[in-house]
Motif scaffolding. Sequence first.
Motif, PDB file in Angstrom:
ATOM      1  N   LYS B   9     -14.523  14.801   6.194  1.00  0.00           N
ATOM      2  CA  LYS B   9     -14.464  14.133   7.500  1.00  0.00           C
ATOM      3  C   LYS B   9     -13.632  12.853   7.355  1.00  0.00           C
ATOM      4  O   LYS B   9     -13.716  12.158   6.344  1.00  0.00           O
ATOM      5  N   TRP B  11     -11.661   9.450   9.790  1.00  0.00           N
ATOM      6  CA  TRP B  11     -11.424   8.759  11.056  1.00  0.00           C
ATOM      7  C   TRP B  11      -9.917   8.591  11.249  1.00  0.00           C
ATOM      8  O   TRP B  11      -9.223   8.142  10.346  1.00  0.00           O
ATOM      9  N   THR B  24     -15.194   4.848  20.067  1.00  0.00           N
ATOM     10  CA  THR B  24     -15.119   6.173  19.448  1.00  0.00           C
ATOM     11  C   THR B  24     -14.906   7.253  20.504  1.00  0.00           C
ATOM     12  O   THR B  24     -14.685   8.408  20.182  1.00  0.00           O
ATOM     13  N   LEU B  30     -13.263  11.125  14.917  1.00  0.00           N
ATOM     14  CA  LEU B  30     -13.624  11.744  13.644  1.00  0.00           C
ATOM     15  C   LEU B  30     -13.157  13.201  13.669  1.00  0.00           C
ATOM     16  O   LEU B  30     -13.274  13.870  14.689  1.00  0.00           O
ATOM     17  N   LYS B 325     -19.927   8.774   9.448  1.00  0.00           N
ATOM     18  CA  LYS B 325     -20.027   8.738  10.912  1.00  0.00           C
ATOM     19  C   LYS B 325     -20.245   7.334  11.450  1.00  0.00           C
ATOM     20  O   LYS B 325     -19.955   7.060  12.605  1.00  0.00           O
ATOM     21  N   SER B 326     -20.775   6.456  10.627  1.00  0.00           N
ATOM     22  CA  SER B 326     -21.136   5.116  11.105  1.00  0.00           C
ATOM     23  C   SER B 326     -19.959   4.143  11.133  1.00  0.00           C
ATOM     24  O   SER B 326     -20.103   3.006  11.590  1.00  0.00           O
TER      25      SER B 326
END
Lengths: 359, 359
Positions: B9, B11, B24, B30, B325-326
């Motif tokens: 994954k 960004w 986001t 992502l 993810k954060s």
Amino acid sequence: MALNMVESKEWYLASYAAEGVPTTEQHLKLRTVSLSLDSIPHHHVALQTLFISVEPYIRTRMSGHDDGLCLSQYPLNQVITAFGVGIVLRSKDEKYSEGDVLLSAFLPVAEYCVVPSSAIVRKIDPAAGIPLTEHLNCLGLPGFAAWLGIHVLGDPKPGSNVFISAAAGAVGMVAGQLAKLKGCRVIGSTGSDAKVRLLKEEFGYDDAFNYNKETNFDAALSKYFPNGIDVYLDNVGGKLLEAVLNHVNLHARIPVCGMISQYNQSWREREGVRNLLNIVGKEVRMEGYLVGSYLDRFSDFAVEMGSYIKHGKIRSKIRFYEGIKSFGESLGSLFSSSNEGKVIVEFKPQPSTVKVAAP
Amino acid sequence: MALNMVESKEWYLASYAAEGVPTTEQHLKLRTVSLSLDSIPHHHVALQTLFISVEPYIRTRMSGHDDGLCLSQYPLNQVITAFGVGIVLRSKDEKYSEGDVLLSAFLPVAEYCVVPSSAIVRKIDPAAGIPLTEHLNCLGLPGFAAWLGIHVLGDPKPGSNVFISAAAGAVGMVAGQLAKLKGCRVIGSTGSDAKVRLLKEEFGYDDAFNYNKETNFDAALSKYFPNGIDVYLDNVGGKLLEAVLNHVNLHARIPVCGMISQYNQSWREREGVRNLLNIVGKEVRMEGYLVGSYLDRFSDFAVEMGSYIKHGKIRSKIRFYEGIKSFGESLGSLFSSSNEGKVIVEFKPQPSTVKVAAP
């Protein structure tokens, strides 16, 4: 006894001018006082004024509020003081004799005065081949400020791109020539086409522009500085500084000598500079300075500048105002676009015509 | 062959955010990519990311316009990069071996990546007694920026009055402690009462104030600096800088590390600073800096800071965000008042659980 009394006209501050240019109707007034030349105190001299140097900082001392230059305000109803040159009529100090020509940092803007010796900067030798008025100009406060801005703080290298605002003013005209002597490319901004010509034809600037005509400063700086600005000697502040910050090169230096665009408003009404973040990205050093903090460098400066003057390497232009009455107008001229070069009030009558009794 | 492929994954920048905090939904997105660990080029390494350092400058690289920090903009649709720590999975560079822990200045914000050796700053020795994350914190970019601001540019003396904005941020928390080690009186501004306590109780600040509560900055600075400000480490810019310029002492220094209040607007919409004239009167030196220009000082810094960390003389606080993810949320936290100390994204799973085939 009457011969030892003189009638002296003097300018005093009648009221503070928080904003705008001080006027002779409201703020600055002329009066006549009688001055005794007889009974002057010990360590004082009686002077007849020859020349008064008219400088922007004088206006900042008339605002009645803390002005940002941190200079004390003139007291109300007291005579204004300034840098000036006078001739000694009477002396109660063994260092000075009748006929000596003295430079004072706190000379009353008056035809005659009695001042303490502490107000005297130095004796001037009229036979040294340097015009008296240059001690208020290239060899004085403006010349020293220009030298500090270029030699000490700006420190441009040969080929550096140097920008000078208020370039036809007293500081700017000297600063540009000093930068040229260092081999820089020098561009100035000024307020009229006549002064643009002056900068290019008399003072050796590589180019110059009229900010009243080229009002898009960003576009002007793009045109005159295709390779960016390395040193900006700021005499103006405000929107021009903001524009410069969009054109600075890495590690540019901005010695700030003054901000004449900002003197006629209180700070909350001033134009804000919005792009100071460029200081980070371009790692700019912006540094304010007052000549009083560099007095240890004055003799280095005086030797260098004296040599330039004697050898004709620095040209100067002085706008003379004649007589004490013209002081109010001369001060106002600093904040218009009309003024070229250094502004000096020349006092009349000449000293040889002065009638004072022998002591 | 499948074992030599990983799903990663990452960004990427979907669109520029000219103003405001990037979201986001619109700007930062992502995606999952497949990465081959087999055929990596010469002088490249394949890394699994352990930690990503979340810094304000990352946002300035997402604006799509020249931002004032003069950092290049991230290309659209490409993975974001940042300072980070990763562990070597495969190496095509003889300097690095599988299992080495590396610090990169341009680590993709991704679970796995293949980067050129030129993106590697140095190898980290996990056995040296310094937590890995300190290489992104006190021993990293923020700590070095703090050290440059205090030791090199601000240069306060024992007893100097030092003000630090964004004081509970990554730079501020270290800078305040360095100034205390120099014997200064140190005051910080920050965005919550909890952080005011943190500054005073954990980081040894003499005092601190919450700028969301004490919104009259002039009054606050009058209260906390009855004797004026000698050094201001500016991380904020804008109205707080303007207020500081009303409280600076003669020859004050203002190292400008960043201006986080200014990052989410284009410059024309930014708050102008109206009282720059004070720079002249107080002969202030304001100087922007980027750590990249001082790399010759890094080893001095690292020796000094390493010693402080080992001897417990510098405390640090890290706010960990968990998992790739954060990252979006962690970046937004820098521009809220919520964040305390250094922000780092910690990647899961741990390296020991990574399944990659032997080469």
